[in-house]
Design a protein around this motif. Structure first.
Motif, PDB file in Angstrom:
ATOM      1  N   THR A 145      42.798  69.471  76.102  1.00  0.00           N
ATOM      2  CA  THR A 145      43.201  71.219  75.575  1.00  0.00           C
ATOM      3  C   THR A 145      41.480  71.648  74.955  1.00  0.00           C
ATOM      4  OG1 THR A 145      44.969  71.233  74.129  1.00  0.00           O
ATOM      5  CG2 THR A 145      43.492  72.809  74.595  1.00  0.00           C
ATOM      6  N   ILE A 146      40.402  71.213  74.465  1.00  0.00           N
ATOM      7  CA  ILE A 146      39.245  71.743  74.495  1.00  0.00           C
ATOM      8  C   ILE A 146      38.192  71.778  76.049  1.00  0.00           C
ATOM      9  CG2 ILE A 146      36.773  70.782  73.278  1.00  0.00           C
ATOM     10  CD1 ILE A 146      38.643  70.507  70.649  1.00  0.00           C
ATOM     11  N   HIS A 147      38.751  70.356  76.651  1.00  0.00           N
ATOM     12  CA  HIS A 147      37.803  70.472  77.856  1.00  0.00           C
ATOM     13  C   HIS A 147      37.963  71.727  78.601  1.00  0.00           C
ATOM     14  CE1 HIS A 147      35.345  68.718  80.824  1.00  0.00           C
ATOM     15  NE2 HIS A 147      37.052  68.321  81.898  1.00  0.00           N
ATOM     16  N   MET A 148      39.666  71.637  78.475  1.00  0.00           N
ATOM     17  CA  MET A 148      39.904  73.409  79.305  1.00  0.00           C
ATOM     18  C   MET A 148      39.459  74.529  79.476  1.00  0.00           C
ATOM     19  SD  MET A 148      41.553  71.078  82.102  1.00  0.00           S
ATOM     20  CE  MET A 148      43.008  72.283  82.894  1.00  0.00           C
ATOM     21  N   LEU A 149      39.671  74.756  78.078  1.00  0.00           N
ATOM     22  CA  LEU A 149      39.365  75.824  77.696  1.00  0.00           C
ATOM     23  C   LEU A 149      38.056  76.225  77.654  1.00  0.00           C
ATOM     24  CD1 LEU A 149      40.860  76.299  74.225  1.00  0.00           C
ATOM     25  CD2 LEU A 149      41.499  77.238  76.114  1.00  0.00           C
ATOM     26  N   ALA A 150      37.139  74.975  77.671  1.00  0.00           N
ATOM     27  CA  ALA A 150      35.602  75.156  78.148  1.00  0.00           C
ATOM     28  C   ALA A 150      34.999  75.333  79.686  1.00  0.00           C
ATOM     29  CB  ALA A 150      34.731  74.064  77.511  1.00  0.00           C
ATOM     30  N   HIS A 151      35.995  74.925  80.289  1.00  0.00           N
ATOM     31  CA  HIS A 151      35.681  75.222  82.124  1.00  0.00           C
ATOM     32  C   HIS A 151      35.711  76.121  82.208  1.00  0.00           C
ATOM     33  CE1 HIS A 151      35.727  72.132  84.545  1.00  0.00           C
ATOM     34  NE2 HIS A 151      36.478  71.365  83.601  1.00  0.00           N
ATOM     35  N   LEU A 152      36.381  77.286  81.321  1.00  0.00           N
ATOM     36  CA  LEU A 152      36.820  78.582  81.162  1.00  0.00           C
ATOM     37  C   LEU A 152      35.575  79.289  81.478  1.00  0.00           C
ATOM     38  CD1 LEU A 152      40.964  79.637  80.205  1.00  0.00           C
ATOM     39  CD2 LEU A 152      40.206  79.273  82.015  1.00  0.00           C
ATOM     40  N   VAL A 153      34.601  79.345  80.630  1.00  0.00           N
ATOM     41  CA  VAL A 153      33.364  79.868  80.380  1.00  0.00           C
ATOM     42  C   VAL A 153      32.167  79.076  80.822  1.00  0.00           C
ATOM     43  CG1 VAL A 153      32.062  81.281  78.757  1.00  0.00           C
ATOM     44  CG2 VAL A 153      34.970  81.648  78.441  1.00  0.00           C
ATOM     45  N   PRO A 154      32.144  79.901  82.454  1.00  0.00           N
ATOM     46  CA  PRO A 154      30.509  78.545  82.780  1.00  0.00           C
ATOM     47  C   PRO A 154      29.524  78.683  81.654  1.00  0.00           C
ATOM     48  CG  PRO A 154      31.454  79.933  84.314  1.00  0.00           C
ATOM     49  CD  PRO A 154      32.534  80.091  82.874  1.00  0.00           C
ATOM     50  N   GLN A 155      28.164  77.642  81.815  1.00  0.00           N
ATOM     51  CA  GLN A 155      27.397  77.750  80.384  1.00  0.00           C
ATOM     52  C   GLN A 155      26.885  78.379  80.765  1.00  0.00           C
ATOM     53  OE1 GLN A 155      26.542  73.525  80.227  1.00  0.00           O
ATOM     54  NE2 GLN A 155      24.747  73.531  78.329  1.00  0.00           N
TER      55      GLN A 155
ATOM     56  N   VAL B  35      36.423  84.748  81.841  1.00  0.00           N
ATOM     57  CA  VAL B  35      37.864  83.773  82.228  1.00  0.00           C
ATOM     58  C   VAL B  35      38.927  84.271  82.532  1.00  0.00           C
ATOM     59  CG1 VAL B  35      39.867  83.305  80.104  1.00  0.00           C
ATOM     60  CG2 VAL B  35      37.583  83.538  79.044  1.00  0.00           C
ATOM     61  N   CYS B  36      39.237  85.726  82.700  1.00  0.00           N
ATOM     62  CA  CYS B  36      40.047  86.192  83.660  1.00  0.00           C
ATOM     63  C   CYS B  36      39.914  85.844  85.192  1.00  0.00           C
ATOM     64  CB  CYS B  36      39.932  87.954  83.891  1.00  0.00           C
ATOM     65  SG  CYS B  36      40.380  88.337  82.123  1.00  0.00           S
ATOM     66  N   ILE B  37      38.694  85.810  85.233  1.00  0.00           N
ATOM     67  CA  ILE B  37      37.840  85.142  86.927  1.00  0.00           C
ATOM     68  C   ILE B  37      38.943  83.072  87.234  1.00  0.00           C
ATOM     69  CG2 ILE B  37      36.238  84.975  88.505  1.00  0.00           C
ATOM     70  CD1 ILE B  37      34.967  87.507  87.281  1.00  0.00           C
ATOM     71  N   GLU B  38      38.031  82.833  86.224  1.00  0.00           N
ATOM     72  CA  GLU B  38      38.231  81.391  86.575  1.00  0.00           C
ATOM     73  C   GLU B  38      39.347  80.800  86.624  1.00  0.00           C
ATOM     74  OE1 GLU B  38      36.321  78.623  86.113  1.00  0.00           O
ATOM     75  OE2 GLU B  38      34.608  80.208  87.214  1.00  0.00           O
TER      76      GLU B  38
END
Length: 223
Positions: free
Chosen positions: A121-131, A142-145
């Motif tokens: 779950t944490i890994h998937m949430l991190a994917h929503l906001v690029p570093q 977050v909306c775009i991803e």
């Protein structure tokens, strides 16, 4: 002369049954002899292709899911068989229909999402906001991803079916003009059709590879 340009993609038949969908199973009639007939050069070539794909998919997948490369090799094989069969005259091209392509892409994508959100779950949430994204842009990212993630099965299915339809339509359009051309122009038409058929053969292989490799990349993102 066809009544409708898209009639070649109609799955119905004269018996009012969708017998054309049986073309999807024609590949299965070719595979069994490989297990009991003495292997020929074609068999060795096919095994070489599968081994190459296995090595490539294994590099993209994590160490925990390397065995799943067999799923993507099977996916590649199914799409390649159906794409090739559609190049033969009077054989229904099942991969030109969203019914076929979406039924391949959607279950794969759903299984990746369910597995990823339940186990990482944490890994998937991190994917929503690029570093490195600025704080003010985070809600937009977050909306775009999220949108780009949701449309993935649609893009996989549309890419495959659109490429199959485009090539077949172009060959059909050129073929229908043959009765109105002179002998010299018919010779040019035949050469053009042969070149288009060669291009369609390459597209059939490329689209099967693209579908399988993108599915592998989507799988590697959830691990």
């Amino acid at each position: 002369m066809m009544m409708n340009l898209f009639s070649s993609f109609d799955p119905s038949s004269n018996l009012n049954l969708s017998l054309n969908w049986m073309s999807t199973l024609l590949g299965l009639s070719i595979i069994p002899p490989m297990f009991w007939v003495i292997p020929a050069r074609l068999n060795f070539l096919w095994m070489k292709i599968l081994n190459t794909l296995h090595k490539e998919f294994k590099m993209l997948l994590s160490n925990k899911s390397q065995g799943s490369s067999l799923i993507f090799i099977s996916l590649f094989s199914i799409i390649l068989f159906n794409n090739f069969l559609g190049l033969f005259p009077y054989i229904f091209t099942s991969t030109s229909h969203m019914t076929m392509t979406l039924s391949l892409a959607l279950p794969l994508w759903l299984s990746f999402m369910i597995f990823g959100w339940f186990n990482n779950t944490i890994h998937m949430l991190a994917h929503l906001v690029p570093q490195g994204t600025p704080s003010i842009l985070m809600p937009f990212m977050v909306c775009i991803e999220t949108i780009s993630n949701v449309i993935r099965p649609g893009t996989l299915a549309i890419r495959l079916s659109a490429n199959m339809i485009a090539g077949h339509l172009l060959m059909t359009l050129l073929g229908n003009t043959g009765s109105m051309l002179s002998i010299i122009m018919i010779n040019f038409l035949i050469i053009t059709q042969i070149l288009l058929l060669t291009l369609e053969t390459a597209v059939s292989m490329i689209q099967a590879y693209v579908f399988a490799i993108l599915s592998t990349l989507y799988s590697s993102e959830v691990n």
